[in-house]
Scaffold this active site. Sequence first.
Site, mmCIF file in Angstrom:
data_model
loop_
_atom_site.group_PDB
_atom_site.id
_atom_site.type_symbol
_atom_site.label_atom_id
_atom_site.label_comp_id
_atom_site.label_asym_id
_atom_site.label_seq_id
_atom_site.Cartn_x
_atom_site.Cartn_y
_atom_site.Cartn_z
ATOM 1 N N GLU A 273 0.802 -1.229 0.000
ATOM 2 C CA GLU A 273 0.000 0.000 0.000
ATOM 3 C C GLU A 273 0.833 1.277 0.000
ATOM 4 O OE1 GLU A 273 -2.923 -0.609 3.134
ATOM 5 O OE2 GLU A 273 -4.035 -1.988 1.862
ATOM 6 N N GLU A 382 -6.344 -7.693 -1.896
ATOM 7 C CA GLU A 382 -6.853 -7.564 -0.521
ATOM 8 C C GLU A 382 -8.276 -7.053 -0.602
ATOM 9 O OE1 GLU A 382 -5.016 -5.211 2.502
ATOM 10 O OE2 GLU A 382 -2.983 -5.789 1.992
#
Length: 452
Positions: A273, A382
């Site tokens: 991320e 995810e």
Amino acid sequence: MKAIAAILLLAGSAAGQQAAYGQCGGTGYSGETSCVSGYECTSYNPYYYQCVPGTASAAPTSTSKTSAAATTTGTSKAATTTSSVNTGSTALSTKTSSSTAVPASTSFAKTNGLLFEIDGVTKYYAGTNCYWCGFLTANADVDHVFADIAASGLKIVRVWGFNDVNTIPSTGTVWFQFLSASGSQINTGAYGLQRLDYVVSSAAAHGLQLIINFVNNWSDYGGINAYVNAFGGSASTWYTNTGAQAQYQAYIQAVVSRYKNSTAVFAWELANEPRCSGCDVSVIYNWAAATSKYIKSLDPNHMVTMGDEGFGPLTGGDGSYPYQTSAGGYTWVDDLNITTLDFGTLHLYPDSWGQPYDWGNLWVSTHGAACANANKPCLLEEYGGTNNCTIENPWQNTALSTDGIAGDMFWQYGDTLPSCSCQTSQDGNTVYYNQGNWDCMVTQHIAAINAS
Ligand SMILES: *[C@@H]1O[C@H](CO)[C@@H](O)[C@H](O)[C@H]1NC(C)=O
Ligand SMILES: *[C@@H]1O[C@H](CO)[C@@H](O)[C@H](O)[C@H]1NC(C)=O
Ligand SMILES: *[C@@H]1O[C@H](CO)[C@@H](O)[C@H](O)[C@H]1NC(C)=O
Ligand SMILES: *[C@@H]1O[C@H](CO)[C@@H](O)[C@H](O)[C@H]1NC(C)=O
């Protein structure tokens, strides 16, 4: 996913006796010692024997497995800092056992059009996240988790390939890299990268494919913040900080060189991320282009991906916060053009992003269209929505039916570890093997994939 708690929270009881994956022996154990058909009682350690897939036999069997990975370590070509290697001194036992539910991969995974090809099979793949797999200290726990994941039909497993510290912990605590401007260290010892070695060798034994990433945007397990502590600057200047980037590349080389020949590695991932707050979009673009090119120079055989959440404007998007450049400081669709990135990634957490749950279908379909346009597969790597199948099944179905989305991996996997008979952490999105929502989140999804 940002928030990470301690791994072990709940004490759990052992699974049912005699059934698949049930306990079947060990010191202090007095239950059934033979397994159902197709399973054999295998000794993980003196305290825990388990029914794992194999030819049923009356007596527990035990096999020995040691890491197959090379133990070479690298130094950075461009390092402006000094690096040394800590080989540790305390050896962990490598004697353990595992089942081989699925044949090991014989070739490197690759893209094939808008899908992935694994062992010659091009199809939509499902997987999961086990960020903590490389931090387990008992080999039997790794084998148990991977045997369960493989038995479920999940194929791709994402693990954290980093564990950065600014203070070296006491022996017995896993860490991979100590960061300091006056000399960083890469830990190749028993509580260092040897833990990742075991994850790679066990994944190979269970026919699983790993995504291994190199740094966290968030402070869990060190992350960019640990580099900032050592090399100065800020989270946003990390991407262009010479000292930080030199050490980041040294670490990448150390990890890649260990597993560059392993067909159990699905892809290298730049970061978890990555975001760059207040930055021009060129910062992340240039960093991703340079880092992925560097990885390809070390290892042309494995795929490389970014690990980002997928932020930025997209055709068909609704202009909500995640579709704005400011959300991540990058334009995902432009980064998808980087030729040394083999596929795109996207994450999905509507409640963290202030969106209604069914907005997730738009997020998945607009990314899929962009991937198809760029002629690259993308992975929904995810997603989480309070561990509720009513919320998450539609996202899975949208992903499966959208061209350009090549697979999905729910956050996160949970299991009962044999070393402690305890459950891994419930962070609000954990789906435990064969419990609760497992059937509607995993079993039915795998069946839908196989039927498609
Ligand atoms: C990896 O494969 C290459 C090419 O086949 C070989 O030269 C090299 O020795 C291998 N490295 C390891 C660590 O096995
Ligand atoms: C991660 O991303 C956010 C959002 O841009 C940023 O504010 C933060 O500083 C980053 N890094 C860390 C270590 O939290
Ligand atoms: C990336 O490709 C898209 C179309 O595939 C194009 O519109 C865009 O301008 C490209 N971006 C960059 C930075 O090259
Ligand atoms: C799951 O989500 C649906 C839709 O938001 C909601 O109606 C339901 O109550 C949720 N179930 C649980 C167990 O929270």
